[in-house]
Design a protein around this motif. Structure first.
Motif: not given
Length: 456
Positions: A89-90, A95-97, A240-241, A310-312
């Motif tokens: 869920g997190m 997701v960027p959009f 951070e990206t 994103g999962f990390k």
């Protein structure tokens, strides 16, 4: 209505507002001084349960200690399901959009009152869909709204983002509602498989849900402090990206990491599987929800690299839950082996009638949840005792299950366990929001108890 009557009502409203604000300020100040870290609370609760269990069973200390140690690993499978539910869920929320959409919505909060209400409502929508998703959605909303409104009290904004946890048992990720809708669940022989149409989608559940959805943001606004406002501090956060390498410099391995083809393809396969299962009669359960959110995340993130990042980040946010869940599993085991949990539940059941059984179930679930804050784990403890007792009185097992679910969600407001991911993302401690959550907990208990009396 003449002007005198109107002024009198306005003055009365201001007095009521002042009283609630002062109460919230007092409790917030108190919690800042005396509420310890959530992990400390988990350890203190463990020792407290040990003490009571030894008092009840003074001749069996070794058995109690053994049950605690064994209980650490009782819910490993369920723990993994819960962790995946939250992380997927997190990850979806990152997701960027979706992030950009939430930032656009946050612009509507051009006053402190709108800030609190908007944060609550968006977080409530996310909690209804998935409480793992709600952690990041609530965090993003609280942060973005606070950045655009310096007069909003940031701890109260975070409390507003967390408050919809009281609604999650009526949502699509309701652990009890989904568990009893799953084939061959552990109480299937006693109560059968209960479809979600009789639990989370029932008329009574929807009425309670909407009543809390409407009234909770009003209470939040009335608690807003008028002085000593704590504004959002952007220096506590870094964005951070990971930049995608130039196409010319990509190796074959990097192309596989960054290509959208793999993530989108696997995401489509997963969503097709979920649709196939759903249209062939499968009810919502933990496994199907997890696969759906995993697949949707893969589809929307595009590349496997983006999804893995994103999962990390999501996993880092829920590390306190992974640490503390075994401790609460141990508490559940001691509650079961010592008879303490059964004693609490059976005592309340013994003084209940058919008409009041669900309310007493709700209250006992709220009490047990303070010691064992896991909907599924609590159901494993309370279900085998509550369902047979309810059936003997002629109470619908679906309402009994929802009463346990509502009770579990109710005292989540003052049990810090499920607030940990949200607080971790926003850099706060449980003591920063506990004062506000305590008042909200009182309100939820009153409203839900009254409605249950008439609806169940």
């Amino acid at each position: 209505m003449n002007n005198t009557e109107l002024n009198f009502k306005k003055e009365k409203f201001r007095k009521d507002e002042t009283f609630l604000t002062k109460s919230a300020d007092y409790l917030s100040t108190w919690s800042q001084k005396y509420v310890p870290d959530a992990f400390v609370i988990a350890v203190l609760l463990t020792l407290f349960v040990f003490l009571i269990a030894f008092f009840i069973n003074p001749t069996k200390p070794q058995e109690i200690v053994k049950s605690w140690g064994d209980g650490f690993w009782t819910y490993l499978a369920f723990t993994m399901q819960m962790v995946l539910l939250m992380v997927t869920g997190m990850t979806l929320a990152s997701v960027p959009f979706m992030n950009r959409t939430l930032q656009s919505i946050a612009k509507l909060a051009n006053s402190p009152q709108k800030a609190y209400i908007l944060t609550f409502l968006i977080s409530a929508l996310a909690y209804y869909i998935n409480w793992g998703l709600a952690v990041v959605v609530g965090a993003i909303m609280a942060k973005e709204v606070a950045k655009k409104n310096s007069k909003a009290h940031f701890p109260l904004l975070v409390a507003a983002a967390y408050a919809p946890t009281a609604l999650y048992s009526a949502g699509l990720s309701s652990s009890i509602g989904l568990t009893i809708a799953t084939e061959d669940h552990f109480l299937a022989d006693v109560m059968g498989v209960i479809p979600t149409s009789e639990t989370i989608f029932s008329t009574s559940t929807i009425i309670i849900f909407l009543s809390l959805l409407i009234t909770l943001p009003i209470i939040i606004v009335l608690m807003a402090p008028k002085k000593n406002i704590v504004s959002f501090n952007p220096s506590h956060f870094t964005n951070e990206t990971i930049d995608k390498p130039s196409k010319q410099n990509l190796t074959l391995a990097e192309k596989l990491e960054w290509t959208p083809f793999l993530g989108i393809t696997l995401g489509i396969i997963g969503i097709f599987y979920c649709a196939y299962e759903f249209f062939n009669g499968r009810s919502l359960d933990l496994n199907i929800i997890n696969i759906f959110f995993l697949s949707l995340g893969l589809l929307l993130h595009g590349s496997l690299n983006n999804f893995a990042q994103g999962f990390k980040e999501a996993t880092q946010s829920i590390s306190p839950i992974i640490l503390q869940f075994p401790f609460y599993a141990g508490i559940i085991a001691v509650l079961g082996s010592s008879g303490l949990g059964a004693g609490i539940i059976e005592w309340m059941s013994s003084i209940a009638s058919k008409e009041t059984f669900d309310i007493f179930t709700y209250w006992s679930a709220g009490l047990v949840n303070l010691l064992a804050p896991s909907g599924g784990g609590q159901w494993a403890l309370q279900g085998p005792l509550q369902i047979p007792a309810g059936l003997e009185l002629g109470v619908d097992p679906a309402t009994v299950a929802m009463a346990v679910g509502w009770g579990d969600a109710w005292t989540n407001l003052i049990q810090p366990f499920w607030a940990l991911p949200l607080l971790g993302v926003l850099g706060l401690k449980i003591k920063d929001i506990m004062g506000y959550c305590f008042i909200l907990c009182i309100w939820v208990g009153i409203v839900t108890s009254v409605l249950m009396l008439f609806l169940y």
